[in-house]
Design an enzyme around this catalytic site. Structure first.
Site, PDB file in Angstrom:
ATOM      1  N   TYR A   8      -1.823  -0.390  11.020  1.00 19.59           N
ATOM      2  CA  TYR A   8      -1.938  -1.058   9.706  1.00 19.59           C
ATOM      3  C   TYR A   8      -0.733  -0.734   8.828  1.00 19.59           C
ATOM      4  CZ  TYR A   8      -3.267  -1.604   4.790  1.00 19.59           C
ATOM      5  OH  TYR A   8      -3.259  -1.928   3.456  1.00 19.59           O
ATOM      6  N   SER A   9      -0.471   0.563   8.624  1.00 18.97           N
ATOM      7  CA  SER A   9       0.599   0.906   7.679  1.00 18.97           C
ATOM      8  C   SER A   9       1.963   0.473   8.211  1.00 18.97           C
ATOM      9  CB  SER A   9       0.568   2.392   7.323  1.00 18.97           C
ATOM     10  OG  SER A   9       0.609   3.201   8.461  1.00 18.97           O
ATOM     11  N   ALA A  10       2.136   0.514   9.559  1.00 22.70           N
ATOM     12  CA  ALA A  10       3.414   0.062  10.121  1.00 22.70           C
ATOM     13  C   ALA A  10       3.607  -1.432   9.882  1.00 22.70           C
ATOM     14  CB  ALA A  10       3.458   0.373  11.614  1.00 22.70           C
ATOM     15  N   SER A  11       2.508  -2.195   9.997  1.00 24.47           N
ATOM     16  CA  SER A  11       2.641  -3.647   9.797  1.00 24.47           C
ATOM     17  C   SER A  11       2.894  -3.958   8.316  1.00 24.47           C
ATOM     18  CB  SER A  11       1.408  -4.384  10.323  1.00 24.47           C
ATOM     19  OG  SER A  11       0.256  -4.070   9.561  1.00 24.47           O
ATOM     20  N   LYS A  12       2.288  -3.183   7.404  1.00 26.21           N
ATOM     21  CA  LYS A  12       2.557  -3.396   5.972  1.00 26.21           C
ATOM     22  C   LYS A  12       3.996  -2.968   5.653  1.00 26.21           C
ATOM     23  CE  LYS A  12       0.200  -4.594   3.036  1.00 26.21           C
ATOM     24  NZ  LYS A  12      -0.131  -5.963   2.495  1.00 26.21           N
TER      25      LYS A  12
ATOM     26  N   THR B  32       0.827  -1.217   0.000  1.00 28.24           N
ATOM     27  CA  THR B  32       0.000   0.000   0.000  1.00 28.24           C
ATOM     28  C   THR B  32       0.858   1.262   0.000  1.00 28.24           C
ATOM     29  OG1 THR B  32      -1.471   1.262   1.451  1.00 28.24           O
ATOM     30  CG2 THR B  32      -0.091  -0.336   2.525  1.00 28.24           C
ATOM     31  N   ASP B  33       0.266   2.365  -0.460  1.00 30.60           N
ATOM     32  CA  ASP B  33       0.969   3.656  -0.396  1.00 30.60           C
ATOM     33  C   ASP B  33       1.040   4.198   1.033  1.00 30.60           C
ATOM     34  OD1 ASP B  33      -1.732   4.329  -0.076  1.00 30.60           O
ATOM     35  OD2 ASP B  33      -1.749   5.860  -1.652  1.00 30.60           O
ATOM     36  N   GLU B  34       0.251   3.593   1.942  1.00 31.71           N
ATOM     37  CA  GLU B  34       0.179   4.129   3.307  1.00 31.71           C
ATOM     38  C   GLU B  34       1.498   3.965   4.055  1.00 31.71           C
ATOM     39  OE1 GLU B  34      -3.524   3.412   5.354  1.00 31.71           O
ATOM     40  OE2 GLU B  34      -4.563   3.121   3.456  1.00 31.71           O
TER      41      GLU B  34
ATOM     42  N   ARG C 155     -10.582  10.172  12.995  1.00 34.10           N
ATOM     43  CA  ARG C 155      -9.768   8.976  13.281  1.00 34.10           C
ATOM     44  C   ARG C 155      -8.485   9.431  13.979  1.00 34.10           C
ATOM     45  NH1 ARG C 155      -8.050   5.916   7.861  1.00 34.10           N
ATOM     46  NH2 ARG C 155      -9.940   4.727   8.180  1.00 34.10           N
TER      47      ARG C 155
ATOM     48  N   PRO D  77     -21.044   8.834   7.839  1.00 34.79           N
ATOM     49  CA  PRO D  77     -20.113   9.385   8.828  1.00 34.79           C
ATOM     50  C   PRO D  77     -18.789   9.835   8.213  1.00 34.79           C
ATOM     51  CG  PRO D  77     -20.103   6.988   8.920  1.00 34.79           C
ATOM     52  CD  PRO D  77     -21.050   7.361   7.825  1.00 34.79           C
TER      53      PRO D  77
ATOM     54  N   TYR E 148     -15.263  11.539   8.657  1.00 33.30           N
ATOM     55  CA  TYR E 148     -14.342  11.805   9.777  1.00 33.30           C
ATOM     56  C   TYR E 148     -13.780  13.236   9.697  1.00 33.30           C
ATOM     57  CZ  TYR E 148     -13.952   6.650  10.314  1.00 33.30           C
ATOM     58  OH  TYR E 148     -14.189   5.308  10.491  1.00 33.30           O
TER      59      TYR E 148
HETATM   60  P1  NAD Z   1      -9.391  -7.547   2.384  1.00 36.82           P
HETATM   61  O1  NAD Z   1      -9.344  -7.244   3.849  1.00 36.82           O
HETATM   62  O2  NAD Z   1     -10.638  -7.308   1.621  1.00 36.82           O
HETATM   63  O3  NAD Z   1      -8.993  -9.080   2.134  1.00 36.82           O
HETATM   64  C1  NAD Z   1      -7.929  -9.699   2.799  1.00 36.82           C
HETATM   65  C2  NAD Z   1      -8.038 -11.205   2.558  1.00 36.82           C
HETATM   66  O4  NAD Z   1      -6.924 -11.834   3.215  1.00 36.82           O
HETATM   67  C3  NAD Z   1      -9.314 -11.836   3.139  1.00 36.82           C
HETATM   68  O5  NAD Z   1      -9.866 -12.737   2.201  1.00 36.82           O
HETATM   69  C4  NAD Z   1      -8.824 -12.575   4.377  1.00 36.82           C
HETATM   70  O6  NAD Z   1      -9.593 -13.734   4.693  1.00 36.82           O
HETATM   71  C5  NAD Z   1      -7.414 -12.958   3.947  1.00 36.82           C
HETATM   72  N1  NAD Z   1      -6.507 -13.152   5.100  1.00 36.82           N
HETATM   73  C6  NAD Z   1      -6.371 -12.351   6.187  1.00 36.82           C
HETATM   74  N2  NAD Z   1      -5.464 -12.881   7.029  1.00 36.82           N
HETATM   75  C7  NAD Z   1      -5.012 -14.021   6.457  1.00 36.82           C
HETATM   76  C8  NAD Z   1      -4.051 -14.994   6.834  1.00 36.82           C
HETATM   77  N3  NAD Z   1      -3.384 -14.909   7.999  1.00 36.82           N
HETATM   78  N4  NAD Z   1      -3.810 -16.019   5.992  1.00 36.82           N
HETATM   79  C9  NAD Z   1      -4.493 -16.146   4.819  1.00 36.82           C
HETATM   80  N5  NAD Z   1      -5.427 -15.269   4.423  1.00 36.82           N
HETATM   81  C10 NAD Z   1      -5.680 -14.204   5.228  1.00 36.82           C
HETATM   82  O7  NAD Z   1      -8.165  -6.726   1.768  1.00 36.82           O
HETATM   83  P2  NAD Z   1      -8.017  -6.055   0.321  1.00 36.82           P
HETATM   84  O8  NAD Z   1      -8.576  -4.693   0.380  1.00 36.82           O
HETATM   85  O9  NAD Z   1      -8.466  -7.026  -0.708  1.00 36.82           O
HETATM   86  O10 NAD Z   1      -6.437  -5.920   0.255  1.00 36.82           O
HETATM   87  C11 NAD Z   1      -5.618  -6.949  -0.293  1.00 36.82           C
HETATM   88  C12 NAD Z   1      -4.167  -6.524  -0.202  1.00 36.82           C
HETATM   89  O11 NAD Z   1      -3.982  -5.303  -0.905  1.00 36.82           O
HETATM   90  C13 NAD Z   1      -3.690  -6.259   1.237  1.00 36.82           C
HETATM   91  O12 NAD Z   1      -2.385  -6.752   1.355  1.00 36.82           O
HETATM   92  C14 NAD Z   1      -3.724  -4.756   1.359  1.00 36.82           C
HETATM   93  O13 NAD Z   1      -2.765  -4.296   2.286  1.00 36.82           O
HETATM   94  C15 NAD Z   1      -3.388  -4.332  -0.060  1.00 36.82           C
HETATM   95  N6  NAD Z   1      -3.906  -3.020  -0.490  1.00 36.82           N
HETATM   96  C16 NAD Z   1      -5.232  -2.725  -0.328  1.00 36.82           C
HETATM   97  C17 NAD Z   1      -5.710  -1.500  -0.797  1.00 36.82           C
HETATM   98  C18 NAD Z   1      -7.170  -1.133  -0.673  1.00 36.82           C
HETATM   99  O14 NAD Z   1      -7.545   0.015  -0.995  1.00 36.82           O
HETATM  100  N7  NAD Z   1      -8.058  -2.025  -0.282  1.00 36.82           N
HETATM  101  C19 NAD Z   1      -4.835  -0.594  -1.415  1.00 36.82           C
HETATM  102  C20 NAD Z   1      -3.490  -0.942  -1.561  1.00 36.82           C
HETATM  103  C21 NAD Z   1      -3.036  -2.172  -1.105  1.00 36.82           C
HETATM  104  P1  TYD Z   2     -10.705   3.865   4.227  1.00 36.91           P
HETATM  105  O1  TYD Z   2     -11.628   3.422   3.154  1.00 36.91           O
HETATM  106  O2  TYD Z   2     -10.824   3.245   5.584  1.00 36.91           O
HETATM  107  O3  TYD Z   2      -9.226   3.721   3.635  1.00 36.91           O
HETATM  108  P2  TYD Z   2      -7.806   4.258   4.251  1.00 36.91           P
HETATM  109  O4  TYD Z   2      -8.002   4.681   5.646  1.00 36.91           O
HETATM  110  O5  TYD Z   2      -6.974   3.026   4.144  1.00 36.91           O
HETATM  111  O6  TYD Z   2      -7.383   5.356   3.335  1.00 36.91           O
HETATM  112  O7  TYD Z   2     -10.880   5.438   4.409  1.00 36.91           O
HETATM  113  C1  TYD Z   2     -10.692   6.330   3.318  1.00 36.91           C
HETATM  114  C2  TYD Z   2     -10.802   7.740   3.860  1.00 36.91           C
HETATM  115  O8  TYD Z   2     -12.160   7.946   4.302  1.00 36.91           O
HETATM  116  C3  TYD Z   2      -9.932   8.004   5.076  1.00 36.91           C
HETATM  117  O9  TYD Z   2      -9.438   9.332   5.008  1.00 36.91           O
HETATM  118  C4  TYD Z   2     -10.878   7.856   6.254  1.00 36.91           C
HETATM  119  C5  TYD Z   2     -12.208   8.295   5.688  1.00 36.91           C
HETATM  120  N1  TYD Z   2     -13.402   7.640   6.274  1.00 36.91           N
HETATM  121  C6  TYD Z   2     -14.469   8.424   6.738  1.00 36.91           C
HETATM  122  O10 TYD Z   2     -14.440   9.667   6.677  1.00 36.91           O
HETATM  123  N2  TYD Z   2     -15.554   7.789   7.285  1.00 36.91           N
HETATM  124  C7  TYD Z   2     -15.630   6.433   7.393  1.00 36.91           C
HETATM  125  O11 TYD Z   2     -16.650   5.898   7.932  1.00 36.91           O
HETATM  126  C8  TYD Z   2     -14.542   5.636   6.890  1.00 36.91           C
HETATM  127  C9  TYD Z   2     -14.577   4.147   6.973  1.00 36.91           C
HETATM  128  C10 TYD Z   2     -13.449   6.291   6.332  1.00 36.91           C
END
Ligand code: NAD
Ligand code: TYD
Length: 350
Positions: free
Chosen positions: A159-163, A133-135, A289, A214, A216
């Site tokens: 989250y971002s620290a763990s990634k 992620t970009d985070e 948040r 909602p 934030y």
């Molecule tokens: P998500 O939370 O929708 O899905 C995560 C999936 O991983 C789920 O199916 C869950 O069951 C599985 N999972 C969780 N822990 C597990 C484990 N220990 N072993 C096996 N499977 C496990 O997430 P997403 O939004 O689809 O994101 C997927 C990846 O992309 C992540 O690595 C996330 O950091 C990255 N990412 C997400 C976004 C975004 O906007 N959603 C943007 C950039 C990068």
């Molecule tokens: P989110 O979809 O949780 O992604 P990320 O925090 O990984 O960027 O949130 C996107 C943006 O929207 C973020 O600035 C937080 C804000 N947000 C709200 O304002 N209200 C909400 O209920 C949620 C879930 C997010």
């Protein structure tokens, strides 16, 4: 030949697997723990398709991952599995440490052992692609240039620290053990099958059920939105043409303030599913948040120049498709917003 996808029952993973199989890619072994975010209903369109095999498991289970790798002999492992929601990481960071850090480490160990047993030719062709992620880069000031791949890591949430930790481990396994890795760092995704805890699907869902929307803080935080299908094509491009040990930023050149995203959603819903008053009336500003990153923006020139990838969707086309998908798939939404989801929403928005 086959590929192993971890986290393929989640939002991006499921979109990736569906697109990959539709495009005629090799069979997929989909390895997912099925946490609250993993849902086999996301993969219902692949039912009966023998090019998709599902195996429930945890990336942190070294022995099980070893067994699955030995059995399926993939030519690539794509790691989507993660805990992915910032608010949940603030409420309970433990699962993020377990999966994103320790889980990635154990997965890397299993993959390293597997790659060590491949022939020289197979090892040269093998890839471990880490989806990040970009985070990890932290927060930008309003006028600062977008994140390049050289931007320092400055993660601000659990989250971002763990990634970030997982990205460092992947890098170290390349540098130290020669594991053939590539990493992608993508901006915020939206599209079908996104769990309605994230901004866009949460707002669509709440709007339709008549609940507050909602926002934030002051709603001025900026995110760089990319349609999930474009993220999937970027991952394919990096898998095929990415240089070993490199990282690629993936983004849609589409920075938007949260409040503008929410207004856009309300306006589309006003047109698609009108009611007597605008959905905008449901917008409610709520407590911010903790540690909320102000702005993310991706400089996606490297992936364009080196690999030839560009997004296909604009925000206008992608968001319309997305709203349509949620309107047409209300039974999916109904299923995922029951049970444990309700407990989360009650605790988070009390
Ligand atoms: P998500 O939370 O929708 O899905 C995560 C999936 O991983 C789920 O199916 C869950 O069951 C599985 N999972 C969780 N822990 C597990 C484990 N220990 N072993 C096996 N499977 C496990 O997430 P997403 O939004 O689809 O994101 C997927 C990846 O992309 C992540 O690595 C996330 O950091 C990255 N990412 C997400 C976004 C975004 O906007 N959603 C943007 C950039 C990068
Ligand atoms: P989110 O979809 O949780 O992604 P990320 O925090 O990984 O960027 O949130 C996107 C943006 O929207 C973020 O600035 C937080 C804000 N947000 C709200 O304002 N209200 C909400 O209920 C949620 C879930 C997010």
């Amino acid at each position: 030949m086959t590929i192993l996808v971890t986290g393929g029952a989640g939002f991006i993973g499921a979109n990736f697997v569906i697109d990959w199989i539709a495009a005629g890619g090799e069979p997929v072994l989909n390895y997912d723990k099925l946490t609250y975010a993993g849902n086999l209903e996301n993969l219902a369109s692949l039912k009966g398709n023998n090019r998709h095999v599902f195996e429930q498991g945890d990336i942190g289970n070294f022995e099980h991952v070893r067994k699955v790798l030995a059995q399926h002999q993939p030519r690539a492992v794509l790691n989507f599995a993660a805990e992915s929601h910032v608010d949940r990481s603030i409420a309970s960071p433990g699962a993020f440490i377990d999966t994103n850090i320790v889980g990635t480490y154990r997965l890397l160990e299993a993959v390293r052992a597997y790659a060590g047993e491949l022939s020289a030719a197979d090892k040269a062709a093998f890839r471990f692609l880490h989806v990040s992620t970009d985070e990890v880069y932290g927060s930008l000031d309003a006028k600062a240039p977008a994140f390049t791949e050289e931007h320092p890591y400055q993660p601000n949430s659990p989250y971002s620290a763990s990634k970030a930790a997982s990205d460092h481990l992947v890098r170290a396994y390349h540098h130290t053990y020669g594991l053939p890795v590539v990493t992608t760092n993508c901006s915020n995704n939206y599209g079908p099958y996104q769990f309605p805890e994230k901004l866009i699907p949460l707002m669509i869902h709440n709007a339709l059920v008549g609940k507050p929307l909602p926002v934030y803080g002051d709603g001025q935080n900026v995110r760089d939105w990319l349609y999930v299908g474009d993220h999937c094509t970027a991952i394919r491009a990096v898998l095929e043409r990415g240089a070993l040990g490199e990282t690629y930023n993936v983004g849609g050149w589409n920075e938007m303030k949260n409040i503008d995203v929410v207004h856009t959603l309300c306006d589309i819903l006003d047109a698609e599913k009108p009611k007597d008053v605008s959905y905008r009336k449901q917008i409610t500003f709520v407590t911010d948040r903790p540690g909320h990153d102000r702005r993310y923006a991706i400089d996606a020139r490297k992936i364009d120049k080196d690999i030839g990838w560009k997004p296909k969707e604009t925000f206008e086309t992608g968001i319309r498709k997305t709203v349509r998908w949620y309107l047409d798939n209300q039974s999916w939404v109904k299923n995922v917003t029951s049970g444990a989801y309700r407990d989360w929403v009650t605790a988070q928005y009390k």
